[in-house]
Design an enzyme around this catalytic site. Structure first.
Site, short mmCIF file in Angstrom:
data_model
loop_
_atom_site.label_atom_id
_atom_site.label_comp_id
_atom_site.label_asym_id
_atom_site.label_seq_id
_atom_site.Cartn_x
_atom_site.Cartn_y
_atom_site.Cartn_z
N HIS A 255 -36.78 43.76 -82.60
CA HIS A 255 -37.68 44.78 -83.17
C HIS A 255 -38.30 44.30 -84.49
CE1 HIS A 255 -35.17 48.22 -81.16
NE2 HIS A 255 -36.20 47.92 -80.40
N ASN B 250 -48.43 42.85 -74.05
CA ASN B 250 -46.98 42.99 -74.02
C ASN B 250 -46.57 42.96 -72.55
OD1 ASN B 250 -44.32 43.71 -74.16
ND2 ASN B 250 -44.62 45.52 -75.43
N ARG C 202 -27.39 51.69 -74.13
CA ARG C 202 -26.53 50.62 -74.65
C ARG C 202 -25.57 51.19 -75.69
NH1 ARG C 202 -31.56 46.99 -76.40
NH2 ARG C 202 -32.83 48.50 -75.29
N GLU D 167 -46.68 48.20 -83.30
CA GLU D 167 -46.42 46.78 -83.06
C GLU D 167 -47.67 46.05 -82.60
OE1 GLU D 167 -42.01 46.49 -81.42
OE2 GLU D 167 -42.88 48.45 -81.07
N ARG E 230 -46.72 39.47 -77.29
CA ARG E 230 -45.39 39.79 -77.79
C ARG E 230 -44.39 38.92 -77.03
NH1 ARG E 230 -41.47 44.71 -76.37
NH2 ARG E 230 -39.93 44.29 -77.97
#
Ligand code: AMP
Length: 375
Positions: free
Chosen positions: A155, A7, A216, A359, A66
């Site tokens: 996601h 990643n 955010r 993940e 990823r």
């Protein structure tokens, strides 16, 4: 066989080696302080450090990367070729913070391990099943189409992984399962999954839309942005920054860290309380909306740093939803565990679950599948 999962982010390269026959993670770590996130030379340096700790690479059958944005083209994981790399590079326009770093990680891995196949697994892929009614933005299509403006969702690897486990835990016929997955962390999103197929998700063209996140705001009236540009000294880049790094819990409570927000709220801090109320209200919106889209609900799944660890967060996210069949068992909800578990009261129609996401494992699983098929 072993899969090395990479990643490559803007500030660090995280790596995990997974034994794909047993799904066991045999090694995990991170190299931080990447100089230039998009620089292949800097990523080569980082990758060399990764290999130092991996040691013997002869058992590595593939590297799974990823990649945040797969655009309209990559709806499945793919074996990386030069042409695939070039396409990921074009998609950098849609994910300027992520794709260049992901790509630099891919190029570094190929330079350092030339003989080992590389696979890209995309964060957007699980959402590629959204119908046009879900992914079309109601703006002039002659503008939207050539620019690739539509909902993509993110996601996806996490939503795909936890919804599959939820289905196994529910038992019965998986094609009938109606599941809402809440990935709640620094970045947060929710997905509606019907029979294993994602039908809607809260992030949009970029990871800004939807839930209130650490920094955010999630959904805001778009005219707030034009109004800020018209009436303040803020530049376009300032507003972009404000939306990506200066909003959400941080803006309302003074910290993006959920633990800190909840402890301040408990201590009587009114702004932290308001932040939590705004955060939970938005989640309620999506639970209601997605239950309508799914035509009912069988399971509600919590994952991500907040979803997996915060009993207070889960309580607030589901408060007063007993009328919908959502009711937490307070004792089960308070359990601290890293195992998948059910936290709803017995006999309620919706099974509420906590399923720790993984993940890396999902990227390894998908990479191994692609490599078996390619062989
Ligand atoms: P993630 O981005 O998935 O790593 O999630 C990060 C968020 O999870 C941060 O807001 C943390 O405060 C929150 N978090 C992590 N551990 C806990 C915990 N034990 N209790 C409450 N929140 C937590």
């Amino acid at each position: 066989v072993k899969i090395l999962v990479i990643n490559a982010g803007s500030s660090s390269v995280k790596y995990t080696v997974i034994e794909s026959d047993t799904n066991e993670s045999v090694l995990t770590g991170a190299v931080s302080d990447i100089g230039q996130p998009g620089s292949v030379a800097d990523h080569v340096e980082a990758f060399a450090k990764v290999l130092d700790s991996v040691g013997d690479v002869s058992a590595i059958a593939g590297v799974g990367h990823r990649v945040v944005h797969g655009g309209e083209r990559f709806v499945q994981p793919v074996v990386i070729t030069t042409e695939v790399e070039n396409h990921i590079s074009t998609l950098s326009a849609l994910a300027p913070l992520h794709n260049p770093a992901n790509l630099a990680g891919i190029r570094a891995a190929r330079a350092v391990l030339p003989g080992i196949p590389q696979v890209a697994v995309f964060d957007t892929a699980f959402h590629s099943t959204l119908g046009p009614q879900a992914h079309t933005m109601a703006i002039p299509q002659e503008l939207a189409k050539p620019l690739g403006i539509r909902k993509y969702g993110f996601h996806g690897t996490s939503h795909g992984y936890v919804s599959r486990i939820a289905s196994e835990m529910l038992g019965g016929n998986p094609t009938e399962h109606r599941v809402i997955t809440l990935h709640l962390g620094n970045g947060s999103s929710v997905a509606a999954v019907k029979g294993g197929v994602c039908i809607d998700t809260s992030m949009g063209f970029t990871p800004l839309a939807g839930l209130v996140m650490g920094t955010r705001p999630g959904d805001v009236d778009p005219s707030v942005i034009t109004h800020l540009l018209r009436t303040t000294e803020l530049s376009l880049d300032d507003v972009d920054d404000l939306l990506n790094t200066g909003s959400g819990l941080l803006a309302l409570a003074g910290t993006h860290d959920f633990r800190e927000v909840t402890s301040r709220a408990l201590a009587g801090d009114a702004s932290a309380s308001l932040a939590l109320d705004v955060w939970a209200w938005r989640i309620h919106h999506y639970i209601g909306a997605y239950t309508a889209l799914l035509g009912g609900l069988d399971a509600l799944v919590f994952t991500g740093g907040i979803g997996e660890n915060s009993a207070v967060g889960r309580t607030m996210a589901t408060a007063d939803l007993t009328f919908m069949g959502i009711d937490l068992d307070d004792v089960a909800n308070a359990v601290v565990s890293s195992e998948p578990r059910v936290i709803s009261s017995p006999g309620t129609s919706v099974t509420v679950m906590v399923i720790p996401t993984n993940e890396e494992l999902e990227i390894a699983r998908q990479s191994a599948q692609v490599l078996t098929r390619a062989r």
